[in-house]
Design an enzyme around this catalytic site. Structure first.
Site, mmCIF file in Angstrom:
data_model
loop_
_atom_site.group_PDB
_atom_site.id
_atom_site.type_symbol
_atom_site.label_atom_id
_atom_site.label_comp_id
_atom_site.label_asym_id
_atom_site.label_seq_id
_atom_site.Cartn_x
_atom_site.Cartn_y
_atom_site.Cartn_z
ATOM 1 N N HIS A 199 -9.255 3.824 -0.957
ATOM 2 C CA HIS A 199 -7.878 3.314 -0.852
ATOM 3 C C HIS A 199 -7.572 2.344 -2.000
ATOM 4 C CE1 HIS A 199 -4.139 2.027 0.735
ATOM 5 N NE2 HIS A 199 -4.545 1.083 1.553
ATOM 6 N N CYS A 224 0.822 -1.215 0.000
ATOM 7 C CA CYS A 224 0.000 0.000 0.000
ATOM 8 C C CYS A 224 0.856 1.265 0.000
ATOM 9 C CB CYS A 224 -0.940 0.004 1.195
ATOM 10 S SG CYS A 224 -1.945 -1.467 1.311
#
Ligand code: COA
Length: 390
Positions: free
Chosen positions: A338, A83
């Site tokens: 996200h 991420c």
């Protein structure tokens, strides 16, 4: 090393973008950034993307996206750090310009996560955890962050009801901010009660404690500060004052203290040293709130609040738009969404807009120095950048 400026930023609306492909959403964001910077070409490209192979069956993104952007034969690379892929792409681009290898660099991030079902997305994300110690035993990211949350509550001896309210307030604040961001996936207000009664995902984390699954892309254009001042005068330049990166064990089992994000502290300390700044100098920050507990741990590891007091600070409003240290004015991962590889670049988009005074209804009163913190996995990698309006 040359000083590096951000001269253009771009992102499209995030969410469920079924009608568009990964290459479409990347090119849209990249063209927005190029237009914002008034550049008609780039010298190199770095694109953060965590696992396009698992999400859409496409690897080799560097060349593909350079082609669809009409920029072949420039050098181009995909950058991966789970991420934190987007943040790492920004760091690669910064190095490229600072070292004098390239003049105009596009740093981007993209992920198309909703072309697969929830189970496949959870599996794809879990490949960023430790396969042997965690995934093999059934751990997923909501489960790993739930373990962090439980350890944090126990370590700091916080009564559960109070802790539950602290977590909820992170989601309430970030949804309130996202309501003011037209590009956010969820433009909806949530109340503490809604968060605390939403579906249980991994005790104590509920649905509204989690960042969502998202399709999205973001991009920024970097060039030497001198060139920005001489040639690209559309916006007052935003300078990258520092870049810091650090790693930690992938598996929580091997950490000394799972309730503390050591890599975030180390990356931030490198960045503070490089910028000759301290936490108190930072006006606002975009941080990696993949789960509500993550934001509390991050704001402590960045040195903004005393360890164990991040939840209290959040409940007291210190991290709200009108607080002493606004955190995630964009809505953060919780509300803005996200799309993992794009998140670190979107943080730069928000910071640039704030520093340029272009953040619309969520414009902060004091926005001269901003920080971004982007994290991979359960904190196994972290990238921190500090930006300054000049
Ligand atoms: N926040 C707010 N709303 C959410 C949400 C979230 N995180 N996730 C889903 N929703 C909403 C959906 O829009 C949908 O609303 P609708 O019924 O009005 O359309 C509803 O909740 C159910 O959505 P669904 O897609 O069925 O949820 P899910 O149960 O499949 O997934 C999670 C929910 C929390 C499990 C999933 O979002 C998730 O895994 N998040 C964590 C992602 C992650 O680990 N990222 C990496 C971090 S390191």
């Amino acid at each position: 090393m040359r000083d590096v400026a951000v001269i253009g930023v771009g992102m499209n609306k995030w969410g469920e973008l079924w009608e568009k492909s990964l290459r479409d959403i990347f090119v849209e964001a990249a063209l927005l950034a190029m237009d914002d910077a008034s550049v008609d070409h780039i010298d190199s490209l770095y694109v953060g993307s965590m696992t396009p192979g698992l999400f859409i069956g496409q690897e080799h993104l560097g060349s593909l996206l350079a082609d669809y952007l009409g920029q072949c034969p420039i050098p181009a690379a995909r950058v991966e750090s789970a991420c934190a892929s987007g943040g790492l792409a920004v760091r690669m681009g910064w190095m490229d310009v600072a070292l004098g290898v390239s003049d105009i660099v596009l740093v981007g991030g993209v992920e198309k996560m909703l072309d697969v079902d929830g189970g496949a997305a959870t599996y794809a994300l879990a490949t960023a955890a430790d396969q042997e110690w965690e995934c093999y035993n059934g751990a997923t990211f909501p489960g790993l962050y739930a373990m962090i949350a439980n350890a944090y509550q126990a370590k700091h001896n916080i009564p559960f009801d109070k802790f539950r309210k602290q977590l909820a307030q992170v989601a309430v604040k970030n949804h309130a901010n996202g309501l003011l961001n037209p590009n956010a996936q969820f433009q909806s207000k949530v109340t503490p009660e809604q968060v605390m009664t939403s579906t249980m995902v991994a005790d104590p984390l509920r649905l509204l404690d989690c960042s969502p699954i998202t399709d999205g892309a973001a991009a920024a254009i970097l060039c030497p500060l001198e060139m920005a001042r001489a040639k690209f005068k559309k916006h007052s330049p935003v300078v990258i004052a520092a870049s810091g990166a650090a790693t930690d064990t992938l598996s929580l089992a091997h950490r000394e203290d799972i309730a503390y994000l050591k890599a975030t502290e180390v990356a931030a300390q490198h960045a503070y040293k490089m910028a000759n700044m301290k936490p108190a100098d930072i006006d606002f920050a975009e941080v990696h709130d993949c789960f509500t507990i993550a934001e509390i741990c991050v704001i402590e590891a960045l040195g903004f609040f005393e360890v164990g007091k991040g939840g209290d600070a959040t409940l007291e409003g210190a991290t709200a738009l009108d607080g002493a240290k606004p955190i995630n004015s964009s809505g953060g991962l919780k509300s803005k969404g996200h799309p993992v590889g794009a998140t670190g670049v979107a943080q730069v988009v928000e910071v640039a807009h704030q520093l340029r005074g272009e953040a619309g209804k969520r414009q902060l009163q004091k926005a001269r120095i901003g920080l971004t913190q982007n994290m991979g996995g359960s904190g196994g990698s972290t990238v921190v950048h500090i930006f300054k309006a000049v």
